[in-house]
Design an enzyme around this catalytic site. Structure first.
Site, mmCIF file in Angstrom:
data_model
loop_
_atom_site.group_PDB
_atom_site.id
_atom_site.type_symbol
_atom_site.label_atom_id
_atom_site.label_comp_id
_atom_site.label_asym_id
_atom_site.label_seq_id
_atom_site.Cartn_x
_atom_site.Cartn_y
_atom_site.Cartn_z
ATOM 1 N N TRP A 174 41.756 41.985 42.286
ATOM 2 C CA TRP A 174 42.494 41.650 43.515
ATOM 3 C C TRP A 174 43.689 42.585 43.689
ATOM 4 C CZ3 TRP A 174 47.603 40.056 44.079
ATOM 5 C CH2 TRP A 174 47.961 39.611 45.343
ATOM 6 N N HIS A 175 44.291 42.993 42.562
ATOM 7 C CA HIS A 175 45.480 43.840 42.659
ATOM 8 C C HIS A 175 45.142 45.251 43.141
ATOM 9 C CE1 HIS A 175 47.409 40.665 40.296
ATOM 10 N NE2 HIS A 175 48.526 41.140 40.778
ATOM 11 N N GLY A 176 43.968 45.717 42.839
ATOM 12 C CA GLY A 176 43.645 47.067 43.276
ATOM 13 C C GLY A 176 42.240 47.439 42.882
#
Lengths: 478, 369
Positions: free
Chosen positions: A321-323
């Site tokens: 989700w962060h990257g």
């Protein structure tokens, strides 16, 4: 537009506040529309090309929400509506955030030459998750019907739009509906101003102040042992002060509008276990992942093995989700692994005798912090090769520079560590109680000592003086 | 007004007072000498040339400007003055691109210099953001508009530097403060304008520049993980655009100014690396010269020099700290060549030096130590 900019602090925020309360004298709905319009303006200043996408996302989810809440659909049709809604959200997120990553991996595996060059719309991860939660709750029958302006404001509300906290509709929309929030409350504005000042100070003085040290490990030169540790620790503190500063600013400015936002940080580096860390770090994301991923996957209800599998899955997806990069996947996997070990230790490890409790806590605190720092190396590095190179230098004490610069940097790091470990956090200082909608109990009436007031004034002034050109928040890119 | 409202007013007023005090301190000390040359406080200088240049353009007396990248950063103004008989101002910026250089030079033109000495290479003309999107260059400070001055006066870092400079100006505190000024914590540690970004006089040149370091850099460049970087910035269309917009545009805008442009003497290893690992990049480099030299050389206010084929320098690898950066001894040679007009590109045969370079690169055989 950045919270840490003159235009935002001296023009946008005062004008929006004034308009909100002026309209609040005449209507309960107009301030909501005003705030939603202001939020869109806020977003469009630097992301105008994605405003249509944001509006389309709101319209799509509101429509699906309407079908789930108001339309009297059969069970199968409701499930189909939910599936379409969640799949639609994930599809858009997938295209904008993960298509490039997918193509790059496909190219590496199959020697193909797909080129995907799509700009990431700022805030898409946050507003997608917020709305997925809304749809799932609507399907579960936990949502009353909301008016479109309130729903639009819930998604776009500018204090949280770009980088959270991840809001919950049940928490926010009733606050937007309340008539009292449309009238200025001097106590809330004062407390909001102080919390905003603390956040601004964290961002512009602390996070931006330590940022140059990060290049000691992640810059163009190969670091020595001490430089690698200085860089890794500098990033550890930069990220915390940057993101918690942003969250404080969001909470503070929202409070000025009479709206209580949920807490996102609770001194995470004081954690004495990884489980404890995740109860203190990016708390709204942890809660979202728990409620809408870990528990639906089965949580801990089907035995230990499945529990650990669910934990790993949740953290892997949390990392992704962060990257869209393998470094984030590894970061998530590391934390998933840490959590599994932590739970296993709690279940099967020896109990600590009361007389060893203190040293055991200190050891647990150090171990937790080191685990977190090592994982941040993957989070920060541009590539796996860089991450492994920095880690290898951190494990090689034979190569030390320890010049005048390194010593000065080590003092900086020690000061930041002392603040993160020993200073009270913002909510402790301000008595911020999100659940009970209370703040600044000790500051009310004549209780606010001049020293406290002038210290807060200095924090705000230093926060403003620390503003630099082009200093984005790190979480804007997630 | 209730107590909370009064406290809001007090808090905002106290904050404004602190901000104003900081701005007044910066205005009074004026570390960049934007408003006036240093009189009451010691003149101090920063190695951050993108910021410092905005002040130097205002505060210094000069009739010639030196511009360049890290390849020109170590030049001493006093050496330039002696060699060329000018009063120079060095504005070179490490890692700078042609947009930044052109913008800074254009700002300096307001002071009406007669001559510009401009160190160029291919790389500066690669794709670059507009100066207002350039996070490293405080463009508004050069423009001296309200936004730039507000950024300067409302900067806590600048107020801190101002306080430091003010303390240093007190005779009783000066020596102690000077000892603590090390460039790590304070950003204006340089007392002599001639020393900005030059090598310390006690630098061991032989240790800093030698064959072993040049070859180590060469090997590192050719490592599989870094080979890709050889072609970075070599986009012929972008380079041509950069040349037209930033160099030729500026030169034609200022016909009264003499431009002495030189292409810096990279070590031959740079071209050999491209030859062996990225021939397409080498071709782009040659193509760019083929485009640029005839156009630059024909401009009436340009004297163009090409030092890339000066074999006694580029093939003697003891002159280099890596494959690109030459020693201060070569700085002096460059100045003497400029003074003598040596290696000047003949406008009638603008590609002659390129042909020499091509032949040298083709013929070079590696002899690693």
């Amino acid at each position: 537009m950045l919270f840490n900019s003159y235009a935002f602090i001296f023009v946008f925020l005062p004008v929006v506040l004034a308009g909100y309360f002026w309209l609040g004298r005449h209507s309960n709905l107009a301030p909501v529309i005003w705030l939603a319009a202001a939020s869109l303006l806020f977003y469009s200043v630097s992301n105008w090309q994605f405003v249509a996408l944001l509006l389309a996302s709101i319209a799509f989810n509101y429509l699906i929400g309407y079908l789930l809440i108001a339309a009297k659909l059969a069970r199968a049709a409701r499930f189909a509506a939910l599936t379409v809604g969640v799949a639609g959200d994930l599809l858009v997120l997938g295209i904008y955030k993960y298509a490039g990553f997918f193509a790059a991996n496909l190219n590496a595996l199959l020697a193909t030459h797909f080129v995907v060059d799509i700009l990431l719309p700022v805030g898409i991860s946050f507003y997608t998750f917020t709305q997925i939660a809304f749809l799932v709750d609507a399907y579960r029958g936990n949502v009353a019907r909301y008016a479109l302006p309130h729903y639009a404001l819930f998604v776009t509300y500018f204090p949280h739009l770009i980088a959270g906290p991840i809001l919950h509709h049940k928490d926010m929309i009733p606050q937007f509906e309340r008539e009292e929030t449309k009238h200025p409350q001097a106590h809330l504005i004062l407390c909001g101003l102080i919390i905003f000042a603390i956040g601004l100070f964290k961002k512009t003085c602390l996070a931006d102040g330590i940022q140059p040290l990060v290049s000691q490990a992640f810059g163009p030169n190969t670091p020595t042992f001490d430089q690698a540790w200085i860089g890794a620790l500098a990033y550890t503190f930069q990220l915390y002060f940057d993101f918690s500063g942003y969250s404080d600013m969001a909470i503070g400015m929202s409070l000025m509008f009479g709206i209580f936002l949920p807490l996102n940080f609770n001194s995470p580096y004081k954690a004495t276990s990884i489980i404890d860390f995740w109860r203190r770090w990016h708390m709204t994301l942890s809660q979202f992942l728990r409620d809408y991923l870990y528990i639906p996957l089965g949580g801990n209800r089907h035995g230990s093995l499945l529990r650990y599998t669910n934990l790993m899955t949740t953290m892997l997806l949390g990392g992704l989700w962060h990257g869209a990069a393998w470094t984030f996947v590894v970061w998530g996997a590391l934390h998933g692994g840490y959590l599994c070990v932590n739970h296993a230790w709690n279940n099967f490890g020896p109990k600590v005798a009361p007389r060893f409790e203190k040293p055991a806590n200190v050891a647990a605190f150090i171990l937790t912090f080191l685990g977190v720092v090592i994982a941040w190396v993957f989070f920060r590095a541009d590539s796996m090769a860089t991450a492994l190179s920095v880690l290898s230098k951190m494990a090689d004490p034979t190569n030390i520079a320890l010049g005048r610069g390194e010593l000065a940097y080590a003092v900086f790091i020690a000061i930041y560590a002392a603040i993160a470990w020993f200073a009270p956090n913002t909510q402790e200082m301000m008595g911020y109680d999100h659940k009970n909608r209370k703040v600044g109990g000790r500051l009310e009436g004549a209780g606010l000592r001049p020293l406290y007031l002038y210290a807060a004034a200095a924090v705000l002034a230093f926060g403003i003086l620390g503003i630099q050109q082009h200093s984005e928040f790190i979480y804007f890119r997630f | 007004m209730n107590i909370a409202a009064k406290n809001i007013t007090r808090l905002l007023c106290a904050s404004a007072a602190i901000v104003l005090a900081a701005a007044l301190l910066t205005f009074a000390v004026d570390p960049l000498q934007l408003f006036r040359p240093a009189r009451f406080f010691a003149a101090m200088y920063s190695p951050d040339s993108r910021m410092q240049d905005a002040g130097l353009i205002r505060s210094q007396q000069f009739d010639a400007v030196f511009m360049g990248t890290s390849l020109g950063i170590h030049f001493r103004q006093s050496d330039i003055d002696k060699a060329l008989g000018v009063r120079s101002l060095k504005l070179a910026m490490t890692g700078s691109n042609s947009r930044e250089q052109s913008f800074v030079l254009d700002s300096a033109m307001e002071r009406r210099p007669k001559r510009v000495i401009w160190q160029m290479d291919d790389w500066i003309f690669g794709k670059a953001p507009d100066v207002d999107s350039d996070i490293f260059l405080p463009a508004n400070l050069y423009r001296r508009n309200a936004s730039g001055l507000a950024e300067y006066l409302l900067s806590g870092a600048m107020a801190r530097e101002s306080l430091w400079i003010a303390l240093r100006s007190f005779p009783a505190l000066g020596p102690v403060v000077a000892k603590l000024t090390n460039g790590v914590t304070f950003k204006f540690p340089i007392t002599d304008v001639d020393d900005i970004n030059t090598l310390r006089r006690d630098t061991d040149i032989a240790a800093a520049y030698n064959k072993a370091k040049a070859f180590a850099a060469f090997r590192s460049m050719l490592a599989p993980s870094r080979r890709g970087s050889l072609s970075q910035g070599y986009d012929l269309d972008a380079m041509i655009n950069g040349l037209q917009r930033d160099a030729i545009g500026l030169i034609m805008k200022h016909p009264e100014v003499q431009f002495d442009i030189y292409f810096a003497p990279y070590s031959v290893l740079q071209f050999v690396a491209m030859r062996d690992a990225s021939p397409a990049t080498l071709k782009t480099s040659y193509d760019f010269t083929t485009y640029a030299f005839p156009r630059l050389a024909q401009l009436p206010n340009v004297r163009l020099y090409d030092f890339r084929a000066v074999k006694e320098v580029t093939h003697d690898l003891d002159n280099y700290a890596d494959v690109l950066h030459h020693s201060p001894a070569i700085d002096l040679k460059i100045l003497s060549w400029l003074a003598e007009g040596k290696y000047r590109v003949d406008p009638k045969a603008p590609l002659a030096s390129l042909e020499q370079l091509k032949a040298q690169v083709e013929a070079y055989r590696l002899e690693q130590p």
